[in-house]
Design an enzyme around this catalytic site. Structure first.
Site, PDB file in Angstrom:
ATOM      1  N   LYS A  68       0.816  -1.210   0.000  1.00  0.00           N
ATOM      2  CA  LYS A  68       0.000   0.000   0.000  1.00  0.00           C
ATOM      3  C   LYS A  68       0.852   1.263   0.000  1.00  0.00           C
ATOM      4  CE  LYS A  68      -4.423  -1.779   1.259  1.00  0.00           C
ATOM      5  NZ  LYS A  68      -5.592  -1.758   2.158  1.00  0.00           N
ATOM      6  N   ARG A  76      -3.311 -10.079   4.720  1.00  0.00           N
ATOM      7  CA  ARG A  76      -3.696 -10.251   3.313  1.00  0.00           C
ATOM      8  C   ARG A  76      -2.545  -9.717   2.473  1.00  0.00           C
ATOM      9  NH1 ARG A  76      -9.032  -8.036   3.067  1.00  0.00           N
ATOM     10  NH2 ARG A  76      -8.051  -5.995   2.943  1.00  0.00           N
TER      11      ARG A  76
END
Length: 237
Positions: free
Chosen positions: A175, A210
């Protein structure tokens, strides 16, 4: 034993942030055939949707977990669909919508606010008939949060887990905040940062991460398990 879920979504600028929604029929057209093809594999399949009709079709096709970025607030039928199928449920926190979530997000106390939201959504799911043991709470790293918010949530994982009352899932892989912390790295150079965050999350009590690169995270999780069991003589119990 630590567990891992794999999600191949990424968040380079313009891909998910600001994304336009698609209707349920189009979403099902894209998703259900893939789930049906994967259903014969010996793995748990999670469908990422906020739409009850898509979740229902996905569960019928072989999915066993519904990951809802709205935590069941976008569709009033979502929680009852999950309960009827006795499926797993991931309740995620997001401020705003994908179109608006990164427009100056703000909190009084991000760890407290996100924790209380997750607690309420877990309670709503349980009240609708979803088994508490089948619920994971996701603080929604990157979903309506600044860099500082994301780091505060990672630091506050134990408090978040205690408030939510269920195990935590953290999705931080590749991210934007990782790239920013490490000098504005592009997506393809964020794997080491991702692995560091995964190890940090496991150490702070996260049950699931994840990730994109599953193999490296599995190896790290196995090594952490051995280290946790190590004795003074260095022999794992």
């Amino acid at each position: 034993e630590r567990r891992e879920l794999c999600d191949h979504r990424d968040d380079p600028p313009g891909f998910f942030v600001g994304a336009e929604p698609v209707d349920a029929d189009e979403e099902a057209r894209r998703v259900i055939p893939v789930i049906a093809e994967l259903a014969s594999l010996p793995v748990l399949i999670s469908v990422d949707t906020t739409k009850a009709s898509v979740a229902d079709a996905a569960l019928a096709a072989g999915a066993s977990i519904v990951n809802d970025v709205s935590a069941g607030t976008a569709d009033p039928d979502m929680l009852s669909v999950v309960a009827a199928a006795d499926a797993g449920f991931v309740a995620m926190h997001m401020q705003g919508t994908p179109r608006t979530m990164q427009r100056d997000p703000g909190y009084d106390d991000v760890t407290h606010d996100v924790g209380e939201y997750l607690r309420r959504r877990v309670a709503a799911a349980v009240a609708t008939g979803v088994r508490r043991a089948a619920i994971l709470a996701d603080p929604g790293v990157g979903f309506g949060k600044t860099l500082e918010h994301n780091l505060a949530l990672l630091a506050g994982l134990p408090d978040l887990a205690a408030t939510a009352g269920v195990p935590l899932l953290v999705g931080a892989s590749r991210k934007t905040f990782i790239g920013r912390v490490l000098g504005d790295l592009p997506v393809e150079e964020r794997e080491e940062g991702t692995l560091a965050v995964s190890v940090w999350c496991f150490g702070r009590g996260a049950a699931v991460v994840r990730v994109h690169d599953v193999a490296s995270s599995v190896r790290a999780a196995r090594l952490l398990d051995v280290c946790d069991r190590a004795s003074q003589s260095g022999v794992a119990a």
